[in-house]
Design a protein around this motif. Structure first.
Motif, short mmCIF file in Angstrom:
data_model
loop_
_atom_site.label_atom_id
_atom_site.label_comp_id
_atom_site.label_asym_id
_atom_site.label_seq_id
_atom_site.Cartn_x
_atom_site.Cartn_y
_atom_site.Cartn_z
N PRO A 815 12.12 0.10 33.36
CA PRO A 815 12.06 1.10 34.32
C PRO A 815 10.81 1.19 34.84
N TRP A 816 10.42 1.71 33.45
CA TRP A 816 8.91 2.64 33.73
C TRP A 816 7.94 1.42 34.46
N VAL A 818 8.51 -1.25 36.78
CA VAL A 818 8.79 -0.99 37.99
C VAL A 818 8.01 0.24 38.75
N ALA A 819 8.72 2.02 37.76
CA ALA A 819 8.01 2.53 39.27
C ALA A 819 6.71 3.14 39.20
N GLU A 820 6.11 1.98 37.81
CA GLU A 820 4.76 1.95 38.53
C GLU A 820 4.27 1.85 38.86
N GLU A 822 5.46 0.32 41.72
CA GLU A 822 6.27 1.48 42.98
C GLU A 822 4.78 2.53 43.69
N THR A 823 4.63 2.97 42.50
CA THR A 823 3.20 3.65 42.95
C THR A 823 2.20 2.98 42.85
N ARG A 826 1.96 1.37 46.88
CA ARG A 826 1.51 2.86 47.74
C ARG A 826 0.55 3.27 47.59
N LEU A 844 7.64 -6.97 42.49
CA LEU A 844 8.47 -5.93 42.22
C LEU A 844 9.71 -6.58 42.65
N ARG A 848 13.46 -7.64 41.23
CA ARG A 848 14.80 -6.65 41.97
C ARG A 848 15.80 -7.20 41.94
#
Length: 947
Positions: A815-816, A818-820, A822-823, A826, A844, A848
């Motif tokens: 989870p960390w 995937v969040a990283e 996504e950052t 962006r 990514l 999913r």
């Protein structure tokens, strides 16, 4: 022009259409070429006056005035041109017609006011008595302003005219429309040889129409009056009466009479109050060429004497008059004074042009060459164009008759130009070494300057230890002397060497440069030192300090007249904007800088490299290579050491992205050898990570470890934030590569920790792009480790636990990661890094999970592009091939081909180029988040390559 025409059209239109009760008489006055006939043609086509009778007449045509019947027709529009040429019969006819204008009629009468037989009375004397029913107006035409001339030039030359050329066109023509049009016609005939420069405008000559007009007016004067017109032609610019008469040689009484007669016949004008000359500056050379040679020489001699009495003396003009008068000794003396004055005022290019032209004169006395050549060299070292100067000086230093001190000084400046402005570092170094030896005994201060220049860490070739020896010798010499200018010059190099190597005490040396601006020569050397320090600060990663130094250095360079230093600082600013993430408009700024320095492309080296790195990040790989290689203007081995290393790093990354691993490794070894040969390891921050990855992926992990060790030892205990972040990143790259090659998932977590540590270091600088790349690396390692761990348990999302100290921050888990990612996606998107954003989104998508309850098959996007199609299309139009897109997004080339075909069908595009246009004008697709497509468990290696 439209406003001018409109103000003349409106009153006549109202009279002819009945909006005005009485008739209107409009006098249109304008000098030759200002557009009187053009305006009359416009009046003849007034809208809403189709039933108006038009009577046109040009006076002086010899056919006599038209019949009186026209005067009784109403409504009637009388259009009479060239009234200044009217004979007595025509004037009587005009008075009768204009005095008898009836309501519903109007008249426009055009003339040249400077050629009226009776000044101010277009219809001759006695003054006309106008009936009260007639409205009498006067419309004075005016020359075009500079903006209008620029528009005319752009239209006539299809945009191929620079602002500088348009300004010169305006100055030479005085904005007189007919002269502008005629001169543009001459320039248009020279297309495509005409490249749009001011020099070409000057060389175009005098248009025939203008030459005939001014020569006919001059010839109409009595022979005894013509010298005053010749004097105006020789002076070129409008001059006071006394100066004009003095140059003419006529004496006060005769000269005054001649001037009055020249003004009456419009041979001369009064462009400014109390100053007399030609209404159109371009007329002067036409008259000057018509003056007999001996007379012209005498006029130039008197002009030089007159101008020497002005304060301040315009030495450049004085020099030109002495030269034209054949007064060689006085000419050379004036040239020297003119060049010194121009250089002292910071107008270095003016001094360079004057001195180059003078020194190129055959048969110049050796003593004069010895006096003028150093002036040329000093200005060229500070100025922006040195190619021709280099050739001139290279010939002069071969002259054995030159005094040794002069030859050594010239050789010093020649070496500086070769190494700095021309980018011929190896050749420049050789010349500087000879200069240092020549000057050691006769001019020790200049010898120290040559030695300091040889200490430059930016110059390829010498090892840093040799550079340190040169600067130590220079400091010893200046410390023993009292030449403050040379002391400041050496201090600038001393600070630059210390700061580029991140030596202890470097910032103290930089501080010593501040405040050394009381003497202009010291100020220029201090500006050089501060601008170079700003550049070093950018490379080291001290961006706040770099901003302060750039501001101070640029201000001092501008104030002291050092344009070369200004441009080097502007190049440093482009690098600063790249690393700190100020990418909006950066590509355009780089291209503008390249265009502005086209005469000296080495100055734009920074801009070329930054533009190439932008192209790589944006996926425009076809453009990235040419930009990184300076588009052939400068060889890689001649680039400043840090710039060559950075360009090499980007080129290695490009080869890795294209899966050309062996080629990348070969490039890495060559670039690393060059960096090691210099020994300034802080310059390798943008080379090390990519070089390590290339040689490691090629199987030579021993070489990769050696690179990391050498770099670590080279920056040990040095304050170099960017280099330290690069070292951590390189260790992460090497750890990841070895873990993947040896199938050691446990080591991937160590690589992730290193990547995350590097990301934190880059964030502190700040280097947002490098921060995103390293954060992506951390997340990538975690996902691969999680996939390997999950493959044994059947779980797809597990936390990874290893027997290593837990890093600060969140637990390294899927989870960390995937969040990283996504950052990172962006961050890349905000920067404009299209390729990087697409690569991260592809990764990514592998994480999913498929949504439960979703109907079979993919969602329908009808005629809109799906997220995947939009992403593929964006990469396609940026320049990537299908194979390169496939490698980036983990698709097959066939799938990429299908996505592009669907994108072209949905947008109606006929080609990839057309697709780029359609995407640019369409609503931006929603591609910021992961797509539901592509759920295969594919992972990526350090460079984004499929593994």
């Amino acid at each position: 022009m439209n406003q001018t025409r409109g103000s003349a059209l409106r009153p006549l239109a109202r009279a002819l259409t009945g909006e005005r009760a009485g008739p209107v008489l409009l006098f249109v006055e304008g000098a030759a070429g200002e557009g009187k006939s053009h305006l009359l043609r416009a009046l003849a086509d007034l809208p809403g006056t189709a039933h108006t009778v038009r009577v046109r007449w040009r006076c002086g045509a010899g056919a006599g005035p038209p019949g009186e019947d026209g005067a009784r027709q109403a409504p009637t529009l009388w259009l009479v041109d060239d009234v200044h040429r009217a004979d007595e019969d025509e004037l009587r006819w005009l008075r009768r017609v204009l005095g008898g204008l009836e309501p519903g009629s109007a008249a426009a009468v055009a003339y040249r006011p400077e050629e009226l037989p009776v000044p101010g009375l277009p219809l001759g004397g006695p003054p006309m008595t106008y009936p009260s029913r007639i409205t009498v107006l006067r419309h004075r035409l005016a020359p075009w302003d500079e903006e209008r001339v620029h528009r005319a030039a752009a239209e006539a030359l299809d945009g191929g005219c620079t602002a500088e050329a348009a300004r010169r066109l305006y100055e030479l023509t005085g904005g007189v429309p007919q002269v502008v049009v005629d001169l543009l016609a001459v320039l248009r005939e020279r297309h495509p040889e005409f490249t749009g420069t001011a020099a070409e405008v000057e060389a175009a000559g005098v248009p025939t129409r203008l030459a005939e007009l001014v020569l006919s007016r001059t010839h109409a004067l009595p022979p005894e009056h013509r010298p005053v017109v010749w004097a105006a032609a020789v002076l070129g610019a409008p001059a006071p009466r006394d100066e004009l008469i003095a140059v003419s040689g006529l004496g006060t009484a005769a000269g005054t009479g001649a001037l009055l007669r020249a003004l009456e016949t419009a041979a001369l004008a009064e462009p400014a109050e109390g100053r007399y000359g030609f209404a159109v500056p371009l007329a002067a050379p036409a008259v000057r060429a018509s003056v007999p040679g001996p007379v012209r020489q005498d006029l130039h001699g008197r002009a030089a004497a007159v101008l020497r009495r002005r304060q301040p003396v315009p030495w450049g003009d004085v020099a030109e008059h002495h030269r034209a008068a054949g007064e060689t000794r006085r000419w050379l003396g004036a040239v020297e004074k003119a060049a010194a004055a121009a250089a002292g005022a910071g107008r270095h290019q003016e001094a360079i042009t004057l001195l180059e032209r003078t020194l190129a004169t055959p048969g110049l006395p050796p003593r004069s060459r010895a006096r003028l050549a150093p002036l040329l060299a000093r200005s060229a070292v500070t100025g922006l164009r040195s190619d021709q100067t280099v050739e001139v000086l290279a010939q002069i230093v071969r002259d054995a008759s030159l005094p040794p001190a002069v030859r050594g000084e010239l050789r010093l400046d020649l070496g500086l130009m070769l190494a700095n402005q021309m980018g011929r570092g190896a050749e420049g170094r050789q010349v500087l070494e000879i200069a240092a030896a020549e000057l050691r005994e006769v001019r020790p201060g200049l010898a120290a300057r040559a030695m300091a220049a040889l200490s430059s860490t930016f110059l390829p070739g010498n090892h840093i230890e040799a550079d340190r020896e040169w600067i130590a010798r220079a400091v010893t010499i200046t410390d023993a002397g009292d030449d403050e200018v040379m002391r400041t010059a050496v201090l600038a190099n001393q600070a630059d060497l210390a700061l580029s190597c991140a030596d202890p005490g470097a910032w103290d040396l930089v501080k010593e440069l501040s405040g050394r601006d009381t003497d202009p020569a010291c100020a220029r050397q201090a500006a050089r030192g501060l601008c170079n320090a700003a550049n070093s600060a950018v490379w080291l990663g001290f961006h706040d300090r770099a901003e302060d130094l750039l501001a101070e250095g640029l201000e001092l360079a501008a104030r002291s007249g050092a344009p070369y230093q200004e441009h080097t600082a502007l190049g440093s600013r482009l690098l600063q904007e790249w690393w700190t993430g100020r990418w909006r408009g950066l590509a355009e700024r780089c291209e503008d800088f390249v265009a502005a320095t086209a005469d000296m492309p080495f100055l734009a080296s920074d801009a070329y490299v930054v533009r190439g790195m932008l192209a790589l990040a944006q996926g425009d790989w076809g453009e990235a290579g040419p930009w990184l290689s300076q588009r052939g203007t400068t060889r890689a081995e001649n680039l400043p050491v840090p710039l060559a290393a950075t360009a090499a790093g980007a080129a290695i990354r490009l080869a890795l992205a294209r899966q050309e691993v062996e080629a990348a490794a070969e490039q890495a070894r060559g670039a690393w050898t060059a960096l090691a040969g210099k020994g300034v390891w802080t310059w390798g921050s943008e080379l090390l990570p990519w070089a390590v990855e290339a040689v490691a992926r090629a199987g030579d992990t021993a070489a990769a470890h050696a690179m990391v060790r050498a770099f670590s030892q080279g920056i040990d205990r040095r304050d170099a934030p960017a280099a330290r972040a690069a070292l951590i990143r390189s260790r992460a790259v090497l750890t990841e590569t070895e873990a993947l090659a040896g199938d050691e998932p446990g080591r991937l977590l160590r690589a992730a920790e290193l990547y995350r540590e590097a990301a934190a270091a880059y964030a502190a600088l700040p280097h947002p792009y490098s921060r995103a790349l390293t954060a992506e690396g951390a997340a990538r390692c975690v996902l691969v480790a999680a996939a390997d761990a999950g493959s044994g348990t059947g779980e797809e999302d597990v936390d990874v636990d290893v027997d290593t100290p837990a890093p600060p921050g969140p637990v390294l888990s899927t989870p960390w990661a995937v969040a990283e990612l996504e950052t990172c996606a962006r961050s890349f998107a905000e920067l404009g890094a299209v390729w990087d954003a697409a690569r991260v989104r592809a990764l990514l998508r592998t994480q999913r999970p498929v949504k439960k309850g979703r109907p079979p098959g993919r969602p329908s996007h009808a005629d809109e592009l799906s997220p995947r199609e939009a992403e593929v299309a964006q990469l396609a139009v940026s320049g990537l091939t299908n194979r390169e897109i496939a490698a980036t997004l983990h698709l097959s080339p066939r799938t990429v081909e299908q996505h592009i075909a669907r994108a072209m069908r949905k947008t109606g595009a006929l080609s990839r180029r057309d697709l780029a246009h359609r995407l640019a004008t369409a609503r931006p697709p929603h591609t910021c988040g992961p797509s539901p497509e592509g759920t295969a468990a594919t992972t990526t290696g350090p460079a984004g390559a499929e593994t």
